[in-house]
Write an enzyme that holds these catalytic residues in place. Structure first.
Site, PDB file in Angstrom:
ATOM      1  CD  GLU A 173      -0.352  -2.072 -12.166  1.00 52.60           C
ATOM      2  OE1 GLU A 173       0.318  -3.053 -12.518  1.00 52.60           O
ATOM      3  OE2 GLU A 173      -0.101  -1.400 -11.153  1.00 52.60           O
ATOM      4  CE  LYS A 198      -1.929   0.296  -4.357  1.00 57.11           C
ATOM      5  NZ  LYS A 198      -1.595   1.290  -5.384  1.00 57.11           N
ATOM      6  CB  VAL A 237      -0.925   0.047   1.242  1.00 58.05           C
ATOM      7  CG1 VAL A 237      -1.799   1.293   1.219  1.00 58.05           C
ATOM      8  CG2 VAL A 237      -1.785  -1.205   1.317  1.00 58.05           C
TER       9      VAL A 237
HETATM   10  N1  HSE Z   1      -0.493   1.202 -10.618  1.00 59.08           N
HETATM   11  C1  HSE Z   1      -0.265   1.547  -9.245  1.00 59.08           C
HETATM   12  C2  HSE Z   1      -0.493   3.055  -9.100  1.00 59.08           C
HETATM   13  C3  HSE Z   1       1.155   1.172  -8.852  1.00 59.08           C
HETATM   14  O1  HSE Z   1      -0.721   3.733 -10.105  1.00 59.08           O
HETATM   15  O2  HSE Z   1      -0.483   3.556  -7.973  1.00 59.08           O
HETATM   16  C4  HSE Z   1       1.401   1.138  -7.368  1.00 59.08           C
HETATM   17  O3  HSE Z   1       0.614   0.205  -6.698  1.00 59.08           O
END
Ligand code: HSE
Ligand code: NAP
Length: 433
Positions: free
Chosen positions: A192, A207, A134
């Site tokens: 991602e 999270k 997190v």
């Molecule tokens: N893809 C996630 C973000 C990466 O943009 O926060 C970190 O968990």
């Protein structure tokens, strides 16, 4: 641990794994001074042994056989930074079965199967730490478990997804379009490869499930976190929010009133004076309200090679200290409170509504009458002719505190009214109580 040395098995040598290798190598002396133990990387698991790497390591360290880590008696700790549910889950269970401690950055896995993995770790007297899962480099899990252990937390609000915060910041500050900024966020490596879980709020929901479990001492399941992302957010919503003194952010909210809990993620109109409203770009922040301490906020990078690796390696330091004291498996406190979730008539908030209505007399009066029937009253209203000027007006309203149930009733009713052409948007409002 042999001869003041511990060996770790690193599962994954991508962004985070590379950061772990750099930190363990670069901070050897400090790590030794803090733990009295030399930390050595014993083996690295990857998928593709022939892939070009960002950092060079001895080739005999790299393997694609997980059992060369899991069944190596010299490896004391497994660091799982591969990601995904399987095979990461099976590897962690096997590592614990073998009596190895585990550090992971895997929020997907911990949000879905954390309880099962932590139970296994406790049975085996092993540590299982997941600080990096997190808000990357922000040490928020340890703050919740240790720093606030004497207090009673009643609210946790988080900007815990960097991609969406980057997109909303660029849309707000530069007037950029959602689609253009999303492409930019992907090319910068924030989002991602498949950005759905970022933009639809699922990454933040995972999270928030972890944060609320630790903050409220209840086992929150991911499907109990209500979740809405930012893919429907428009420039108009952002601009009207700004006119009324609000900033639109994707906010995770975990709230406890008496012992009733709500956890959600949604685009939220945040009063500009709220500390989270000025958290911009790819940064993350977690705001925690404790009955005794009052307001606190933790701010920093939520992702990236070295920031995330600091959290992983700090967990490793705790594992090593616990090994020296012989107290592994007792670190994180298991949920001990009964979970009571709020129903929709117990979730109270202010709301921002934007409607297109016919521009004729009596419309506002009829709307407010409908709202009064549901006991929803208005705090602010602005009206604008629509851009196409076809006898239509745009109505932007901020309600007083209303229940989620009343708001959804109102929305159903408004949809039936012939003078309401369209309900453009509905957002929760925070920070103006
Ligand atoms: N893809 C996630 C973000 C990466 O943009 O926060 C970190 O968990
Ligand atoms: P990444 O760059 O995609 O790296 C993943 C690594 O794991 C790669 O080295 C890959 O091998 C290896 N791997 C994947 N599946 C495997 C398998 N089945 N068997 C063996 N090796 C496998 O991922 P990352 O960004 O470092 O993220 C790792 C974890 O940290 C994830 O859980 C993520 O959610 C979490 N996290 C990441 C960040 C961040 O900033 N990136 C922040 C917080 C948390 P190859 O290299 O051979 O492909």
């Amino acid at each position: 641990m042999k001869d003041h040395k511990i060996k770790l098995g690193l599962m994954g040598m991508g962004t985070v794994g590379t950061g772990v290798i750099r930190l363990v190598g670069g901070h050897q002396e400090d790590l030794f001074k803090q733990t009295g133990v030399e930390v050595e990387i014993g083996r690295i698991l990857v998928q593709d042994r022939n892939k070009e790497r960002l950092i060079s390591v001895a080739s005999d360290l790299i393997t694609d056989d997980p059992y060369r880590l899991l069944h190596d008696p010299d490896i004391d700790v497994i660091v799982e930074v591969m990601g995904g549910i399987e095979p990461a889950k099976s590897y962690i269970l096997e590592a614990l079965e073998q009596g190895k401690h585990v550090v992971t950055a895997n929020k997907d896995l911990m949000a879905l199967h954390g309880a099962e993995l932590l139970k296994k770790a406790a049975e085996k007297n092993c540590d299982l730490f997941y600080e990096a899962s997190v808000a990357g480099g922000i040490p928020i899990l340890r703050a919740l478990v240790e720093g606030f252990s004497s207090d009673r937390i009643t609210k946790i609000m988080g900007i815990v997804n960097g991609t969406t915060n980057y997109i909303l910041t660029k849309m707000s500050q530069e007037g950029a379009s959602y689609e253009d900024v999303l492409k930019e966020a992907q090319s910068l490596g924030y989002a991602e490869a498949d950005p759905t879980s970022d933009v639809e709020g699922l990454d933040a929901a995972r999270k928030m499930a972890i944060l609320s479990t630790l903050g409220f001492h209840v086992g929150m399941n991911l499907d109990e976190v209500s979740c809405k992302g930012i893919s429907q957010v428009t420039q108009e919503d952002i601009l009207y929010g700004q006119r009324l003194g609000y900033t639109l952010k994707l906010i995770g909210i975990a709230k406890r009133d008496d012992d009733l809990i709500e956890v959600s993620v949604q685009p939220t109109m945040l009063k500009n004076s709220h500390p989270l409203a000025s958290v911009n770009g790819v940064f993350n922040a977690v705001y925690v309200y404790g009955e005794a301490v009052g307001e606190t906020m933790f701010y920093g990078p939520g992702a990236g090679e070295l920031p995330t690796a600091t959290a992983v390696v700090s967990d490793l330091v705790t594992v090593v200290k616990n090994m020296k004291l012989g107290v592994n498996g007792r670190g994180m406190v298991a949920p001990y409170k009964e979970k009571k979730l709020k129903s929709d008539d117990e979730v109270w908030a202010k709301y921002f509504l934007r409607l297109i209505v016919e521009d004729k007399s009596g419309v506002l009066a009829q709307l407010t009458t409908k709202m009064a029937e549901e006991k929803v009253s208005l705090e602010q209203v602005i009206q604008h002719p629509t851009k196409d000027g076809k006898d239509k007006a745009e109505l932007i309203m901020i309600t007083h505190l209303s229940s989620k149930k009343s708001i959804s009733h109102i929305l159903n009713e408004l949809e039936q009214l012939e003078f309401v052409s369209e309900i453009k948007s509905v957002y929760r409002v925070e920070g103006s109580e």
